[in-house]
Scaffold this active site. Structure first.
Site, PDB file in Angstrom:
ATOM      1  N   ARG A  24       0.822  -1.217   0.000  1.00 19.04           N
ATOM      2  CA  ARG A  24       0.000   0.000   0.000  1.00 19.04           C
ATOM      3  C   ARG A  24       0.856   1.268   0.000  1.00 19.04           C
ATOM      4  O   ARG A  24       0.585   2.193  -0.771  1.00 19.04           O
ATOM      5  CB  ARG A  24      -0.969   0.001   1.179  1.00 19.04           C
ATOM      6  N   ASN A  42      -6.101  -3.090   1.943  1.00 22.32           N
ATOM      7  CA  ASN A  42      -6.102  -4.543   1.987  1.00 22.32           C
ATOM      8  C   ASN A  42      -7.519  -5.027   2.192  1.00 22.32           C
ATOM      9  O   ASN A  42      -8.272  -4.438   2.966  1.00 22.32           O
ATOM     10  CB  ASN A  42      -5.243  -5.048   3.155  1.00 22.32           C
TER      11      ASN A  42
END
Length: 101
Positions: A24, A42
């Site tokens: 990320r 996620n």
């Protein structure tokens, strides 16, 4: 004057070893470099979900990067589909898992 291309919205799902490998944060850095706005988070199923908005050229480069991911990731599959524009102002990492998009 350079002609601005229409901005598109892509929903991207990345599967493989993509959680716990700084996916990320690295995604945000790449998105910021390319001028892409949106979010990354996620999902509980182990995938990474990205909503990305930008010009087609930037999105193409971004998708190419998604195929590789950060150094420790093992990307097995990347799917993308055009979605509705949400007019994000920046690119954000969402820390909590979301159960639905």
């Amino acid at each position: 004057m350079n002609k601005t291309q229409p901005i598109k919205h892509l929903d991207i799902v990345i599967s493989g070893k993509v959680q716990g490998v700084c996916f990320r944060l690295t995604t945000k850095a790449v998105a910021d470099q390319l001028g892409i706005k949106g979010v990354v988070f996620n999902k509980p199923d182990g995938t990474v979900f990205i909503e990305a908005e930008g010009d087609p050229f930037a999105l193409e480069s971004f998708l190419e990067w998604c195929q590789e991911g950060p150094e420790n990731a093992v990307v097995e599959n990347v799917t993308s589909a055009e979605g509705d524009m949400k007019n994000y102002r920046n690119f954000e990492v969402i820390r909590k898992s979301r159960t639905s998009s």
